[in-house]
Enzyme design. Structure first.
Site, PDB file in Angstrom:
ATOM      1  N   GLU A 172      15.556 -28.291  -8.642  1.00  0.00           N
ATOM      2  CA  GLU A 172      14.114 -28.302  -8.385  1.00  0.00           C
ATOM      3  C   GLU A 172      13.433 -27.145  -9.117  1.00  0.00           C
ATOM      4  OE1 GLU A 172      10.394 -28.968  -6.069  1.00  0.00           O
ATOM      5  OE2 GLU A 172      11.740 -29.880  -7.507  1.00  0.00           O
ATOM      6  N   ASP A 188      17.428 -32.050  -5.683  1.00  0.00           N
ATOM      7  CA  ASP A 188      16.870 -30.695  -5.687  1.00  0.00           C
ATOM      8  C   ASP A 188      17.928 -29.621  -5.906  1.00  0.00           C
ATOM      9  OD1 ASP A 188      14.115 -31.418  -5.081  1.00  0.00           O
ATOM     10  OD2 ASP A 188      14.900 -32.050  -3.133  1.00  0.00           O
TER      11      ASP A 188
END
Length: 252
Positions: A80, A108
Site C-alpha cells: 500500500e 496492502d
C-alpha cells in the site's frame, strides 16, 4: 475536511494519498472525504506493519525503540502507498520468491511469517458487511482479510487477527481518535454517511470555501519500518529517505 486531513496525518501520508488519487484522475481538494479515507487506510496499513520483525530463529518479535538489529527482517512487506507499477513489481517478486499464488487485486501487505498477502479494510459501517464485500471481491483463500472499524470492532479471516492485542489496540485507538476529532469539528456525519457526503460535496463544489483553520501543533511518532522503505516511494528526482511519522490529531 481537507484542512483537517493535512493537520491530522503525517505529510508523507498526505502526499502519497494525493498521488494515489491523481493517478485515478481524482482531486483531493474536491473529493475530501475520499482523501480522508485513503489517508486513514494508509496509516492503518503502515501501523499494522510497524515495529514487527522476524529474528534469526524465524520468530516474530516487536522492536519499538532504536534501530533494529541487522539480523532482524521486517515481518511485513508494505505494498500500500506505492504507485501501481511498483506495487505489482513487488507483488510479482514476492510470488516468484515464495511460490505463493499471485492475487487478482493489489493487496496492502505481505506477511513473511505466515506467507500470505493481507488486505486491510477500514470501514465506517458494520465490519461483517464490509468483510463480506471484500471477500466477495477478492475471492481468494490466499489473501488474508483484516477489517477495522472506527468503533473498535474488527473482523479477520478465520478469526486469525495476525497481530498481538496491543498492536491492534493501537490501531483501534487511532481510528477512534480520528472519529472523535472529526465529530468535534462537525465532519463525522458527512464522512460516515454516503448520502450526507454527496450533499456536502455538492455544497463544497458551489462554495469552494476553505474550512476553519486548525491548530498546527502535532506530535510525532517515528516509524522505523518505513525509514528503510522510503526510497521505494520517491520520485527519481528525489533522493531523501522517507521518514513517516504517525501523527495524533492536534488538540483543540
Amino acid at each position: 475536511m481537507e484542512d483537517f486531513v493535512r493537520q491530522c496525518f503525517n505529510p508523507m501520508i498526505v502526499e502519497l494519498a494525493e498521488k494515489a488519487m491523481k493517478e485515478y484522475g481524482e482531486d483531493p481538494r474536491i473529493e475530501t472525504n475520499k482523501f480522508a479515507a485513503i489517508c486513514t487506510h494508509m496509516e492503518v496499513s503502515f501501523m499494522y506493519s510497524d515495529f514487527h520483525f522476524i529474528n534469526e530463529r524465524g520468530e516474530s518479535i516487536i522492536v519499538e525503540s532504536g534501530d533494529p538489529n541487522a539480523l532482524l527482517k521486517h515481518r511485513f512487506e508494505i505494498i500500500e502507498g506505492r504507485d501501481r507499477a511498483m506495487a505489482w513489481t513487488v507483488v510479482n517478486s514476492i510470488c516468484n520468491t515464495t511460490g505463493v499464488g499471485k492475487p487478482k487485486f493489489l493487496p496492502d501487505l505481505y506477511d513473511y511469517k505466515e506467507d500470505r498477502f493481507i488486505e486491510i479494510g477500514v470501514t465506517r459501517r458494520e465490519v461483517h458487511i464490509y468483510y463480506l464485500e471484500k471477500a466477495n471481491k477478492i475471492k481468494s483463500e490466499e489473501t488474508h482479510i483484516h477489517i477495522f472499524s472506527f468503533t473498535g470492532e474488527e473482523m479477520a479471516t478465520k478469526a486469525d487477527y495476525t497481530l498481538d492485542e496491543e498492536s491492534r489496540a493501537r490501531i483501534k485507538t487511532r481510528l477512534f481518535t480520528i472519529r472523535q476529532e472529526m465529530a468535534s469539528r462537525g465532519l463525522w456525519d458527512s464522512f460516515a454517511s454516503p448520502r450526507e457526503a454527496k450533499r456536502q460535496l455538492k455544497k463544497d463544489l458551489k462554495s469552494q470555501g476553505q474550512c476553519a483553520g486548525l491548530p498546527t501543533k502535532v506530535s510525532h511518532r517515528i516509524s522505523p519500518v518505513l525509514k528503510t522503505l522510503g526510497h521505494m516511494w520517491m520520485d527519481s528526482s528525489r533522493t531523501a529517505t522517507l521518514r513517516a511519522s504517525f501523527l495524533k490529531c492536534p488538540k483543540k
